[in-house]
Design an enzyme around this catalytic site. Structure first.
Site, mmCIF file in Angstrom:
data_model
loop_
_atom_site.group_PDB
_atom_site.id
_atom_site.type_symbol
_atom_site.label_atom_id
_atom_site.label_comp_id
_atom_site.label_asym_id
_atom_site.label_seq_id
_atom_site.Cartn_x
_atom_site.Cartn_y
_atom_site.Cartn_z
ATOM 1 N N ASP A 73 18.185 -15.021 -27.385
ATOM 2 C CA ASP A 73 17.157 -14.325 -28.154
ATOM 3 C C ASP A 73 15.797 -14.987 -27.955
ATOM 4 O O ASP A 73 15.704 -16.169 -27.617
ATOM 5 C CB ASP A 73 17.527 -14.277 -29.651
ATOM 6 C CG ASP A 73 17.744 -15.647 -30.270
ATOM 7 O OD1 ASP A 73 18.256 -16.553 -29.570
ATOM 8 O OD2 ASP A 73 17.388 -15.831 -31.447
ATOM 9 N N GLU A 138 19.069 -18.044 -32.475
ATOM 10 C CA GLU A 138 18.455 -19.359 -32.612
ATOM 11 C C GLU A 138 17.062 -19.232 -33.184
ATOM 12 O O GLU A 138 16.617 -20.059 -33.958
ATOM 13 C CB GLU A 138 18.405 -20.067 -31.254
ATOM 14 C CG GLU A 138 18.247 -21.589 -31.353
ATOM 15 C CD GLU A 138 16.807 -22.047 -31.478
ATOM 16 O OE1 GLU A 138 16.586 -23.181 -31.923
ATOM 17 O OE2 GLU A 138 15.890 -21.288 -31.150
HETATM 18 ZN ZN LIG Z 1 14.575 -22.134 -27.925
#
Ligand SMILES: [Zn+2]
Length: 380
Positions: A73, A138
């Site tokens: 992501d 994340e």
């Molecule tokens: Zn990163």
């Protein structure tokens, strides 16, 4: 330039950048990686938790397990008109490749895959096993990503020995900084209760600002620690204080504040909370304190992993990396508590999360060689 554009690692990186994987949407990045890994003999498993897609891939069942970790992501591009070229259209200018995620951290992912392809072509019967733990959560809430995958692995009693995280750790040149730990992050959400009143009759009111001021002063004056060999001193920062009802003649009945500690391994979140609460309790103040722990500090001790990573950097970049615990938190905080040695090595982070994020093509090619060398040093 044109022949370097067609390098396998740059080609794969471009395919990843084209996928609009704004957190927590993986946008097919992991399928692309899993396809390549399956051809190398990896067992690939998608672990879906709510709207987050995670990939756990493993080749072999032997110990020790060397795991590469990262995320597909990316943060949103912001106003696309501010970009010099489309954020999801990989664009080459000189040695630079522009695009959202090019540095954080699709180049790390591409480098891992190509390093594994090159390594396994030469050494299909290496020692131990190789794994990949890839999340799409994340940059977002980080609740359904690496944290949950680690919990799942623990349930299965599947252990990782060493982990290389491909986060952009470098500051000025590739490999100048290798992260071997991170500070902890603990936030406090405070409410101080008082009694609202007329500013001219303070004896009839109880001003929470007045109650909180000496506590705040003491929190600021406290020397939490001096840090230690690998950590800077613990820092306390207030990020928000609010009170007042907007009228000049009314003292407020309540104050709210938010503060954050970035703390060293001299503390645990429990010992830090206890210390803070003891400071509050020593004052005459009616308060409520809620805590949010983003991550305990972690530190990887010197050993084979740090030595191998340092040697790979030295051989490829000709420099001794600085072993650092600086920067914000990373998913290393979820991996390390399972007794895993975690090290972070990735490209230069100067443009991450910014408009016109970019990475050096030369660096991505060199990073691939570093990863390959790390695998050789660890598993041969
Ligand atoms: Zn990163």
């Amino acid at each position: 330039m044109s022949e370097r554009k067609s390098e396998p690692v740059i080609d794969l990186l471009c395919s990843l950048v084209r996928r609009v994987s704004i957190t927590p949407d993986d946008a097919g990045c992991q399928l692309l990686l899993a396809d390549r890994l399956a051809q190398l003999g990896f067992e690939c498993e998608t672990l879906q938790f709510n709207d987050v897609t995670n990939l756990w891939a493993r080749r072999g069942t032997a110990s020790p397990v060397l795991c590469f970790a990262g995320h597909t992501d990316v943060v949103p591009p912001g106003n696309e008109a501010d970009w010099s070229s489309g954020p999801f259209e990989p664009t080459f200018i000189g040695d630079r490749l522009y695009g959202r995620g090019s540095a954080d951290m699709k180049s790390g992912l591409a480098a891992m895959i190509i390093a594994l392809e090159n390594f396994l072509a030469e050494h299909p019967n290496h020692d131990g096993s190789i794994a990949l733990l890839i999340t799409s959560d994340e940059e977002g809430r980080a609740r359904d990503g690496t944290l949950k995958v680690m919990a799942e692995l623990q349930k299965r009693e599947e252990h990782i020995d060493w982990c290389v995280l491909g986060e952009p750790s470098s500051q000025r040149q590739l490999g100048d900084i290798v992260r071997i730990g991170r500070r902890g992050s603990l936030s406090g959400m405070l409410t101080v209760r008082g009694v609202q009143g007329h500013v001219a009759y303070p004896q009839l009111a109880d001003n929470p600002i007045r109650r909180f001021a000496p506590v705040l002063a003491e929190l600021h004056q406290t020397a939490w620690d001096d840090g230690n060999e690998f950590f800077p001193p613990t820092s306390f920062q207030v990020v928000d204080v609010r009170a007042g009802i907007g009228a000049p003649n009314v003292t407020p009945g309540e104050l709210s504040a938010r503060f954050n500690f970035r703390y060293s391994t001299e503390w645990t979140h429990e010992s830090l909370k206890e210390k803070v609460e003891s400071i509050f309790d020593a004052h005459d103040i009616d308060y409520e304190l809620n805590w949010h722990l983003s991550g305990e500090p972690f530190l990887t001790k010197h050993g084979k992993l740090i030595e191998s990573v340092s040697q790979a950097v030295l051989e490829q970049a000709g420099l001794e990396p600085e072993l650092s615990t600086g920067g914000g938190t990373s998913d290393g905080r979820f991996i390390s508590p399972a007794g895993v040695d975690v090290v972070e090595l990735g490209p230069v982070n100067a443009s991450i999360h910014k408009v016109d994020e970019h990475v050096s093509v030369t660096d991505v090619i060199a990073l691939t060689k570093m990863y390959q060398r790390i695998i050789e040093l660890m598993l041969l």
